[in-house]
Design a protein around this motif. Structure first.
Motif, PDB file in Angstrom:
ATOM      1  N   TYR A 183       0.770  -1.271  -0.045  1.00  0.00           N
ATOM      2  CA  TYR A 183       0.049   0.078   0.076  1.00  0.00           C
ATOM      3  C   TYR A 183       0.756   1.212   0.048  1.00  0.00           C
ATOM      4  O   TYR A 183       1.889   1.361   0.691  1.00  0.00           O
ATOM      5  N   ASN A 184       0.523   2.242  -0.837  1.00  0.00           N
ATOM      6  CA  ASN A 184       1.201   3.429  -1.009  1.00  0.00           C
ATOM      7  C   ASN A 184       0.719   4.670  -0.061  1.00  0.00           C
ATOM      8  O   ASN A 184       1.215   5.503   0.274  1.00  0.00           O
ATOM      9  N   GLN A 185      -0.623   4.668  -0.423  1.00  0.00           N
ATOM     10  CA  GLN A 185      -1.631   5.677  -0.009  1.00  0.00           C
ATOM     11  C   GLN A 185      -2.634   5.291   1.145  1.00  0.00           C
ATOM     12  O   GLN A 185      -3.687   4.602   0.582  1.00  0.00           O
ATOM     13  N   ILE A 186      -2.363   5.228   2.144  1.00  0.00           N
ATOM     14  CA  ILE A 186      -3.382   4.897   3.324  1.00  0.00           C
ATOM     15  C   ILE A 186      -4.308   6.186   3.828  1.00  0.00           C
ATOM     16  O   ILE A 186      -3.715   7.090   4.331  1.00  0.00           O
ATOM     17  N   LEU A 187      -5.549   6.025   4.002  1.00  0.00           N
ATOM     18  CA  LEU A 187      -6.585   6.691   4.589  1.00  0.00           C
ATOM     19  C   LEU A 187      -6.883   6.372   5.857  1.00  0.00           C
ATOM     20  O   LEU A 187      -7.581   5.172   5.699  1.00  0.00           O
ATOM     21  N   VAL A 188      -6.934   6.981   7.006  1.00  0.00           N
ATOM     22  CA  VAL A 188      -7.644   6.499   8.215  1.00  0.00           C
ATOM     23  C   VAL A 188      -8.583   7.579   8.598  1.00  0.00           C
ATOM     24  O   VAL A 188      -8.357   8.649   8.594  1.00  0.00           O
ATOM     25  N   ALA A 189      -9.968   6.947   8.817  1.00  0.00           N
ATOM     26  CA  ALA A 189     -11.115   7.714   9.204  1.00  0.00           C
ATOM     27  C   ALA A 189     -11.012   8.027  10.477  1.00  0.00           C
ATOM     28  O   ALA A 189     -10.939   7.126  11.495  1.00  0.00           O
ATOM     29  N   ALA A 210       3.901   2.121   8.210  1.00  0.00           N
ATOM     30  CA  ALA A 210       5.413   1.969   8.500  1.00  0.00           C
ATOM     31  C   ALA A 210       5.848   0.725   7.818  1.00  0.00           C
ATOM     32  O   ALA A 210       7.026   0.651   7.299  1.00  0.00           O
ATOM     33  N   ARG A 211       5.205  -0.490   7.880  1.00  0.00           N
ATOM     34  CA  ARG A 211       5.327  -1.524   7.097  1.00  0.00           C
ATOM     35  C   ARG A 211       5.593  -1.554   5.638  1.00  0.00           C
ATOM     36  O   ARG A 211       6.104  -2.068   5.029  1.00  0.00           O
ATOM     37  N   ASN A 212       4.704  -0.680   5.195  1.00  0.00           N
ATOM     38  CA  ASN A 212       4.794  -0.388   3.654  1.00  0.00           C
ATOM     39  C   ASN A 212       5.354   0.849   3.246  1.00  0.00           C
ATOM     40  O   ASN A 212       5.347   1.065   2.026  1.00  0.00           O
ATOM     41  N   ASN A 213       6.115   1.675   4.149  1.00  0.00           N
ATOM     42  CA  ASN A 213       6.432   2.968   3.924  1.00  0.00           C
ATOM     43  C   ASN A 213       5.575   3.691   3.115  1.00  0.00           C
ATOM     44  O   ASN A 213       5.784   4.254   1.993  1.00  0.00           O
ATOM     45  N   ALA A 214       4.410   3.691   3.568  1.00  0.00           N
ATOM     46  CA  ALA A 214       3.217   4.467   2.876  1.00  0.00           C
ATOM     47  C   ALA A 214       3.054   5.823   3.363  1.00  0.00           C
ATOM     48  O   ALA A 214       3.561   6.182   4.476  1.00  0.00           O
ATOM     49  N   THR A 215       2.272   6.710   2.751  1.00  0.00           N
ATOM     50  CA  THR A 215       1.952   8.018   3.213  1.00  0.00           C
ATOM     51  C   THR A 215       0.389   7.813   3.991  1.00  0.00           C
ATOM     52  O   THR A 215      -0.474   6.943   3.479  1.00  0.00           O
ATOM     53  N   LEU A 216       0.588   8.244   5.199  1.00  0.00           N
ATOM     54  CA  LEU A 216      -0.612   8.214   5.990  1.00  0.00           C
ATOM     55  C   LEU A 216      -1.324   9.489   6.160  1.00  0.00           C
ATOM     56  O   LEU A 216      -0.905  10.550   6.179  1.00  0.00           O
ATOM     57  N   ASN A 217      -2.817   9.233   5.341  1.00  0.00           N
ATOM     58  CA  ASN A 217      -3.696  10.412   5.472  1.00  0.00           C
ATOM     59  C   ASN A 217      -4.645  10.336   6.543  1.00  0.00           C
ATOM     60  O   ASN A 217      -5.631   9.560   6.456  1.00  0.00           O
ATOM     61  N   LEU A 250       7.194   8.001  11.062  1.00  0.00           N
ATOM     62  CA  LEU A 250       6.663   8.173   9.818  1.00  0.00           C
ATOM     63  C   LEU A 250       6.940   9.458   9.461  1.00  0.00           C
ATOM     64  O   LEU A 250       6.972  10.352  10.216  1.00  0.00           O
ATOM     65  N   SER A 251       7.368   9.533   8.048  1.00  0.00           N
ATOM     66  CA  SER A 251       7.634  10.737   7.657  1.00  0.00           C
ATOM     67  C   SER A 251       6.748  11.415   6.577  1.00  0.00           C
ATOM     68  O   SER A 251       6.796  12.622   6.465  1.00  0.00           O
ATOM     69  N   LYS A 252       5.934  10.742   6.264  1.00  0.00           N
ATOM     70  CA  LYS A 252       4.807  11.122   5.265  1.00  0.00           C
ATOM     71  C   LYS A 252       3.450  11.090   5.753  1.00  0.00           C
ATOM     72  O   LYS A 252       2.700   9.741   5.654  1.00  0.00           O
ATOM     73  N   VAL A 253       3.041  12.261   6.464  1.00  0.00           N
ATOM     74  CA  VAL A 253       1.738  12.028   7.297  1.00  0.00           C
ATOM     75  C   VAL A 253       1.021  13.207   6.779  1.00  0.00           C
ATOM     76  O   VAL A 253       1.502  14.261   6.903  1.00  0.00           O
ATOM     77  N   ASN A 254      -0.101  13.149   6.288  1.00  0.00           N
ATOM     78  CA  ASN A 254      -1.039  14.292   5.912  1.00  0.00           C
ATOM     79  C   ASN A 254      -2.232  14.399   6.775  1.00  0.00           C
ATOM     80  O   ASN A 254      -2.742  13.305   7.131  1.00  0.00           O
ATOM     81  N   VAL A 255      -2.910  15.740   6.786  1.00  0.00           N
ATOM     82  CA  VAL A 255      -3.914  15.752   7.712  1.00  0.00           C
ATOM     83  C   VAL A 255      -5.070  16.459   6.542  1.00  0.00           C
ATOM     84  O   VAL A 255      -4.903  17.369   5.761  1.00  0.00           O
TER      85      VAL A 255
END
Length: 148
Positions: A5-11, A30-37, A81-86
């Motif tokens: 997974y590259n782009q993960i969205l958590v509601a 973290a396991r996927n080195n993904a962006t967390l939205n 995690l370095s890629k975290v968006n709000v």
């Protein structure tokens, strides 16, 4: 074959189960080195009638969402995690999460709690998570248990 997974969205809505979803999403990202939205949709239908009398309702909802997601962003970054968006937006969480935001951000995994804050709406017309499972074009992980 490995699925990544590259782009993960958590509601996130402030409920206990959305907190569990957040904690598990951090580990998955973290396991996927993904962006967390981190996403909160302010349900405009919930306070539309009240807002006619009190204009500050929308501002308070926005401030609450930004503070909540800001806290979670700091917590996620503290784990490495370095890629975290709000993302804070207005509308119906049922459609915004599964269709609009997931398409706009090219989400390949949506993570949400099994139930949220609005028990009355869940009883009358179904839960947000149920709608996400039915409508999303990507994988959906529904969290029912706390992080072990």
């Amino acid at each position: 074959m490995t699925l990544q997974y590259n782009q993960i969205l958590v509601a996130i809505d402030g409920s206990k189960e959305s907190e569990w979803a957040f904690k598990k999403s951090v580990a998955i990202a973290a396991r996927n080195n993904a962006t967390l939205n981190l996403v909160n949709i302010i349900d405009t239908r919930s306070y539309a009638a009240v807002e006619a009398y009190d204009r500050s309702i929308a501002e308070r909802a926005q401030k609450f969402a930004e503070e909540l997601l800001g806290k979670y962003k700091v917590e996620a970054e503290a784990t490495g995690l370095s890629k975290v968006n709000v993302v804070v937006d207005y509308g119906s969480p049922k459609t915004m999460i599964a269709r609009d935001i997931s398409k706009k951000l090219n989400i390949d995994l949506i993570i949400c709690g099994a139930t949220g804050l609005n028990a009355v709406e869940r009883f009358l017309i179904g839960s947000v998570s149920e709608n996400i499972v039915r409508s999303a074009k990507c994988d959906v992980l529904v969290i029912r248990t706390p992080e072990e």
